[in-house]
Structure formats: C-alpha cells, structure tokens
Design an enzyme around this catalytic site. Sequence first.
Site, short mmCIF file in Angstrom:
data_model
loop_
_atom_site.label_atom_id
_atom_site.label_comp_id
_atom_site.label_asym_id
_atom_site.label_seq_id
_atom_site.Cartn_x
_atom_site.Cartn_y
_atom_site.Cartn_z
CG HIS A 142 49.43 40.62 31.31
ND1 HIS A 142 50.54 39.93 31.77
CD2 HIS A 142 49.12 40.06 30.12
CE1 HIS A 142 50.88 39.02 30.89
NE2 HIS A 142 50.04 39.07 29.88
CG ASP B 249 48.54 33.33 31.37
OD1 ASP B 249 47.93 33.31 30.29
OD2 ASP B 249 49.29 34.25 31.70
N GLY B 250 49.01 30.66 29.60
CA GLY B 250 50.05 30.17 28.72
C GLY B 250 50.88 31.33 28.24
CG ASP C 124 45.16 35.37 30.17
OD1 ASP C 124 45.25 34.35 29.47
OD2 ASP C 124 46.16 35.96 30.61
CG ASP D 124 52.05 36.24 32.77
OD1 ASP D 124 52.01 35.83 31.60
OD2 ASP D 124 52.80 37.17 33.14
CD GLU E 266 46.54 31.53 27.37
OE1 GLU E 266 45.99 31.08 28.40
OE2 GLU E 266 47.07 32.65 27.33
#
Length: 152
Positions: free
Chosen positions: A124, A9-10, A69, A134, A47
């Site tokens: 999320h 995740d970024g 994501d 995250d 990302e």
Amino acid sequence: MKEVEIYTDGACSGNPGPGGYGTVLKYGIYEKELYGAYDNTTNNRMELMAVIKGLESLKEPCLVTVYSDSKYVVDAITKGWVTRWRAKGWMRNSKERAKNIDLWQRLLQLAEGHQIRWVWVKGHADNEYNNRCDRLAVDAIKNCPRQPDNPL
C-alpha cells in the site's frame, strides 16, 4: 534465460474468510494479470497462492524476480525458514507444525529450475505493480467465483 518479473499480493476479508490473490507478470513490454478467489482461507495462503500462480504460468526456466509485500513469504524463503521446516518434517520447532505446508510444497517444487530473486516491497505504498496486485486480489474476492481452499 528469459527475465521475468512477478508482482504478487494476497487479500482476505476476515482472516480466515473469503480471500483473493493478484499477480502481474512482466516480460519485456508484455504484461499478464492473474487473479482468483477462495472461500474460508487466510491472508498468508493468498500471499503464497499469488506467487504459485505466477510461477505456474512460466513455460520454461527463467530468471525471475518475485516482488511481494508479505514478510511471511519473503522471509521464509530468504532466511531459510521453509528449508528448515521441510528438513524437520514440516515442524517449526519440537511442538509446532508449520502452516500452509501444501502451498509451501507447491511453491518449492515450482521454484526448481528457475533462478529466483525475492524482493520485499512495502504494501500500500509507492509500488505501482504491488498496488495493482492488491486491487486484483480485492476485486477477485468481490467478483470472482470462489473455489474451496483445502489446506493440509
């Protein structure tokens, strides 16, 4: 070949703004966390950086499942966009240059030798490892020394 899962995740505080990435690698019972932060970057760059850092940590060819994501990352690979951009001299169309070329080039080079399956996960939501990534990315923005981001 070893089977490895890479969750990524970024995050970015502002877009552009300070950004961070979080990566969790899973191999059997072993897990490894990677994270870092950059100045004046974008969410898409972070990302990509999360995936790059995960692939960079592999020491030999592996069967890899990358979970992200980011539709930008997953769709660009699975729908062949990045392959077309590269074939057209990194142009998206006749007038528009592709973005993040430096990171796409790194990712494509790192992907060679591995067998990679790309999986999009809802951000999320219920994926424990995506949520962990995250948190790593957001915490990195707040707590890690930031490196300069030098896109092409």
